[in-house]
Design an enzyme around this catalytic site. Sequence first.
Site, mmCIF file in Angstrom:
data_model
loop_
_atom_site.group_PDB
_atom_site.id
_atom_site.type_symbol
_atom_site.label_atom_id
_atom_site.label_comp_id
_atom_site.label_asym_id
_atom_site.label_seq_id
_atom_site.Cartn_x
_atom_site.Cartn_y
_atom_site.Cartn_z
ATOM 1 N N SER A 186 4.907 -5.335 1.065
ATOM 2 C CA SER A 186 4.837 -3.793 0.637
ATOM 3 C C SER A 186 6.102 -3.285 0.344
ATOM 4 O O SER A 186 7.259 -3.756 0.769
ATOM 5 C CB SER A 186 4.125 -3.204 2.074
ATOM 6 O OG SER A 186 4.336 -1.863 1.961
ATOM 7 N N TYR B 123 4.206 -3.129 11.283
ATOM 8 C CA TYR B 123 4.065 -3.728 9.987
ATOM 9 C C TYR B 123 5.022 -4.028 9.146
ATOM 10 O O TYR B 123 4.781 -5.203 8.655
ATOM 11 C CB TYR B 123 2.880 -2.731 9.279
ATOM 12 C CG TYR B 123 2.624 -2.907 8.048
ATOM 13 C CD1 TYR B 123 1.458 -3.747 7.832
ATOM 14 C CD2 TYR B 123 3.059 -2.298 6.938
ATOM 15 C CE1 TYR B 123 1.047 -3.949 6.527
ATOM 16 C CE2 TYR B 123 2.648 -2.521 5.703
ATOM 17 C CZ TYR B 123 1.641 -3.127 5.612
ATOM 18 O OH TYR B 123 1.081 -3.115 4.165
#
Length: 255
Positions: free
Chosen positions: A149, A162
């Site tokens: 990401s 995360y």
Amino acid sequence: MGKLDGKTALVTGASRGIGRATAQRLAEEGALVAVHYASNDEAAAETVALIEKDGGRAFAVRAELGVPGDVHELFLGLERGLRERTGATTLDIVVNNAAAQTAAGLAPEDVTPEDFDRLMAVNAKAPFFIVQRASSSLADGGRIINISSGVTRVANPEQLAYSMSKGALEQLSLHMARHLAARRITVNTVAPGITDNGSPVFDIPEAVEAMSQLSAFKQVAKADDVANVVAFLATEDARWITGAFIDASGGTLLG
Ligand code: NDP
């Protein structure tokens, strides 16, 4: 003739979103695709049906990641499916796409040890052991593509845990790229920005407008914007790229 004719692929988390679009793109290029998912049987069956409708080949493999025995369960289904269709268990392409997310707006102070362990187990530990298990059956010249990401490159305290799990995943690409290079297996990271994965937030125009502002193109990505990048890395054309971090965020990281 497709660029992946005769190849086999595993795409984790392929029942929906970027994983589904990736499975479709790889199948469109001729690969036989194992559509992995956690529990949504209907969505996985729909991915397989969409691929078959377009003349491609795919089968579904259910296995929840992040729980004991997860990778073993995944490979039981994967190898059964491959053997039935090809007579062998050779794998050419692995896309580690499945991921656990945290609720939006989770401050670092509110992350529990259970949240943290879950993110690490699904997003970092499972891909590590998938790659470890796959590497013996991966063909020379194979491909491993890890979906990270853009959030590993910008500070976002609400996604700290995360982002840490995705940072660990990126290390998997870097070090395994060196380790597997002798076999001409490439290992790369693709980092999407905000991408419409079909979840309800993408039906709210104000939310989409706000999210769009993050990309240099002032749009949220469609799942196939990312899938096209993954599909390219899977082809022979991308043989000279390994250990790379590919920014597929539509310029979000330009600031
Ligand atoms: P979705 O949330 O749309 O789909 C998640 C997929 O992963 C589903 O197939 C789901 O299976 C599977 N999955 C989730 N948890 C598990 C688990 N514990 N075990 C096995 N399978 C699991 O994903 P996205 O398309 O949004 O994201 C795909 C990847 O892209 C992820 O790695 C994500 O971190 C990354 N990413 C996404 C962005 C975005 O804006 N969408 C932005 C940046 C990165 P099931 O259907 O059975 O639940």
